[in-house]
Write an enzyme that holds these catalytic residues in place. Structure first.
Site, PDB file in Angstrom:
ATOM      1  N   LYS A  58       0.850  -1.204   0.000  1.00 47.64           N
ATOM      2  CA  LYS A  58       0.000   0.000   0.000  1.00 47.64           C
ATOM      3  C   LYS A  58       0.881   1.248   0.000  1.00 47.64           C
ATOM      4  O   LYS A  58       2.083   1.171   0.270  1.00 47.64           O
ATOM      5  CB  LYS A  58      -0.916  -0.024   1.229  1.00 47.64           C
ATOM      6  CG  LYS A  58      -0.185  -0.034   2.569  1.00 47.64           C
ATOM      7  CD  LYS A  58      -1.146  -0.311   3.719  1.00 47.64           C
ATOM      8  CE  LYS A  58      -0.397  -0.429   5.035  1.00 47.64           C
ATOM      9  NZ  LYS A  58      -1.247  -0.924   6.129  1.00 47.64           N
ATOM     10  N   TYR A 101      15.090  29.767   7.703  1.00 48.28           N
ATOM     11  CA  TYR A 101      13.896  30.435   8.230  1.00 48.28           C
ATOM     12  C   TYR A 101      13.998  30.660   9.725  1.00 48.28           C
ATOM     13  O   TYR A 101      14.386  29.765  10.470  1.00 48.28           O
ATOM     14  CB  TYR A 101      12.647  29.596   7.921  1.00 48.28           C
ATOM     15  CG  TYR A 101      12.228  29.723   6.472  1.00 48.28           C
ATOM     16  CD1 TYR A 101      11.834  30.949   5.939  1.00 48.28           C
ATOM     17  CD2 TYR A 101      12.235  28.615   5.643  1.00 48.28           C
ATOM     18  CE1 TYR A 101      11.450  31.061   4.622  1.00 48.28           C
ATOM     19  CE2 TYR A 101      11.840  28.716   4.309  1.00 48.28           C
ATOM     20  CZ  TYR A 101      11.453  29.949   3.806  1.00 48.28           C
ATOM     21  OH  TYR A 101      11.085  30.060   2.496  1.00 48.28           O
TER      22      TYR A 101
HETATM   23  C1  LIG Z   1      -0.504  -2.060   6.638  1.00 49.88           C
HETATM   24  C2  LIG Z   1      -1.094  -3.341   7.028  1.00 49.88           C
HETATM   25  C3  LIG Z   1      -0.290  -4.475   7.262  1.00 49.88           C
HETATM   26  C4  LIG Z   1       1.228  -4.425   7.257  1.00 49.88           C
HETATM   27  O1  LIG Z   1       1.664  -3.912   8.479  1.00 49.88           O
HETATM   28  P1  LIG Z   1       3.222  -3.776   8.831  1.00 49.88           P
HETATM   29  O2  LIG Z   1       3.242  -3.322  10.240  1.00 49.88           O
HETATM   30  O3  LIG Z   1       3.778  -2.753   7.906  1.00 49.88           O
HETATM   31  O4  LIG Z   1       3.813  -5.120   8.627  1.00 49.88           O
HETATM   32  C5  LIG Z   1      -0.912  -5.687   7.512  1.00 49.88           C
HETATM   33  N1  LIG Z   1      -2.262  -5.765   7.565  1.00 49.88           N
HETATM   34  C6  LIG Z   1      -3.064  -4.692   7.377  1.00 49.88           C
HETATM   35  C7  LIG Z   1      -4.535  -4.849   7.475  1.00 49.88           C
HETATM   36  C8  LIG Z   1      -2.505  -3.457   7.120  1.00 49.88           C
HETATM   37  O5  LIG Z   1      -3.309  -2.392   6.941  1.00 49.88           O
END
Ligand SMILES: *Cc1c(COP(=O)(O)O)cnc(C)c1O
Length: 356
Positions: A35, A253
């Site tokens: 993702k 800044y």
């Molecule tokens: C993002 C996500 C993962 C992966 O989690 P990590 O901590 O990055 O391994 C697994 N399951 C779901 C439902 C997620 O949203």
């Protein structure tokens, strides 16, 4: 020469980390979580390095379709499911699996009569997404006698698997899941990276590693190298200007940094619009010409300043590493009051991604 700000993606490190997941969970199928543009690494770069994996999980429908169009044949799971009836046609067309976490989604699916692979998500205590156990029983009965559920997998997600002091909470969620799903003989999926490493009893049929694939430890008390994980991304740039400061001169800044002696500083072509955290303070580590130095003053949108006083060979165009193998993204995140996950995902589209 283009703007020199790049995220270099180490293809072999990704493949290595996938092999590490396999060692931890040898009997489970692996659904690589890609993702958020593969946690900022670039969807297609990551998918290519992980192409032997059993499945992919993400939540952006356009990215899922892009993977199918690129020829990936394994299951692709949409982690938040679908948001409208219109999307359901695409799910069937592209054979995408979907999470069902809400009874609205069940109603849409039954109405559309599409046939889809389903991951029924049960809320076991995180209280983010998922059906309560009684809803789950009802939903299961709603899928009887129609063709909407092509396959069913049962899933849940842990709230605290990364927290060494919250072991109880993981065990509780696991027991709750087992209770809720008792008597249903379907494949199961529970574990994120932290659970894959610390809780083998949660592995079940599908594990869902995300962060560990990218070479980042999910734990505060163990580093990536403790876990034999290799950082995948190096964020790099170059010095695009040099300034010589007198004692008392201020930098950037609000003049947040003030020189207490004559200094030489370099301006680096990387700022918060590239994904470097604005909250990183003076003294956050940076590598220039492979030598350790430090950030100075406020990070601006497109640039930041570094101390070159003791790096005599640094000059215009000298290479700068903001994070990577030597300085981990977690170290920068810690300095900026956040976590590595957030920094990786925040790497901006304008940063060129180069795979090697
Ligand atoms: C993002 C996500 C993962 C992966 O989690 P990590 O901590 O990055 O391994 C697994 N399951 C779901 C439902 C997620 O949203």
């Amino acid at each position: 020469m283009p703007r020199p700000t790049q995220a270099t993606i180490d293809f072999s490190a990704l493949a290595h980390n996938l092999a590490v997941v396999r060692q931890y969970a040898p009997r489970s199928r692996i659904m690589a979580v890609i993702k958020a543009d593969a946690y900022g690494h670039g969807l297609l770069h990551a998918a290519n390095a992980l192409k032997t994996v059993d499945g992919f999980a993400l939540l952006e429908l356009d990215a899922a379709i892009c993977l199918r169009d690129a020829g990936y044949r394994q299951p692709i799971l949409l982690l938040e499911g679908f948001f409208s009836t219109q999307e359901l046609g695409l799910l069937e067309q592209y054979q995408l699996s979907t999470v069902i976490h809400h009874s609205e989604q069940v109603a849409m699916l039954l109405e559309s009569k599409q046939r889809v692979d389903l991951f029924l998500k049960i809320n076991t205590g995180m209280n983010r997404l998922g059906l309560a156990p009684e809803q789950f029983h009802k939903v299961m009965s709603m899928f009887k006698g129609n063709r909407c559920a092509n396959t069913i997998t049962l899933m849940t997600h842990f709230a605290c698997a990364d927290d060494p002091s919250e072991k109880e909470s993981v065990i509780q969620q696991l027991q709750y899941f087992e209770m809720a799903t008792q008597g249903y003989n379907y494949p199961r999926s529970l574990a994120n990276s932290a659970a894959i490493i610390r809780y083998p009893e949660t592995h079940a049929d599908w594990v869902r590693p995300g962060i560990m694939l990218y070479g980042i430890s999910p734990f505060p008390d163990q580093t990536a190298s403790d876990l034999n994980l290799r950082p995948v991304m190096t964020l790099s740039s170059r010095i695009i200007a040099i300034q010589n400061l007198k004692c008392g001169d201020k930098v950037g800044y609000h003049g947040l940094f003030q020189a207490d002696r004559a200094m030489r500083i370099g301006i680096v072509a990387c700022g918060y619009a590239d994904g470097y955290p604005r909250h990183a303070p003076t003294n956050t580590p940076v590598l220039v010409n492979n030598q350790h130095t430090r950030l100075l003053g406020r990070v601006s949108m497109d640039m930041l300043a570094v101390d070159l006083t003791d790096i005599e060979n640094a000059e215009l165009n000298s290479p700068v590493i903001l994070w990577g193998k030597e300085i981990t993204v977690d170290e920068i995140a810690h300095r900026a009051g956040t976590i590595g996950y957030e920094l990786l995902c925040a790497v901006a589209p304008r940063v060129e991604k180069v795979c090697f």
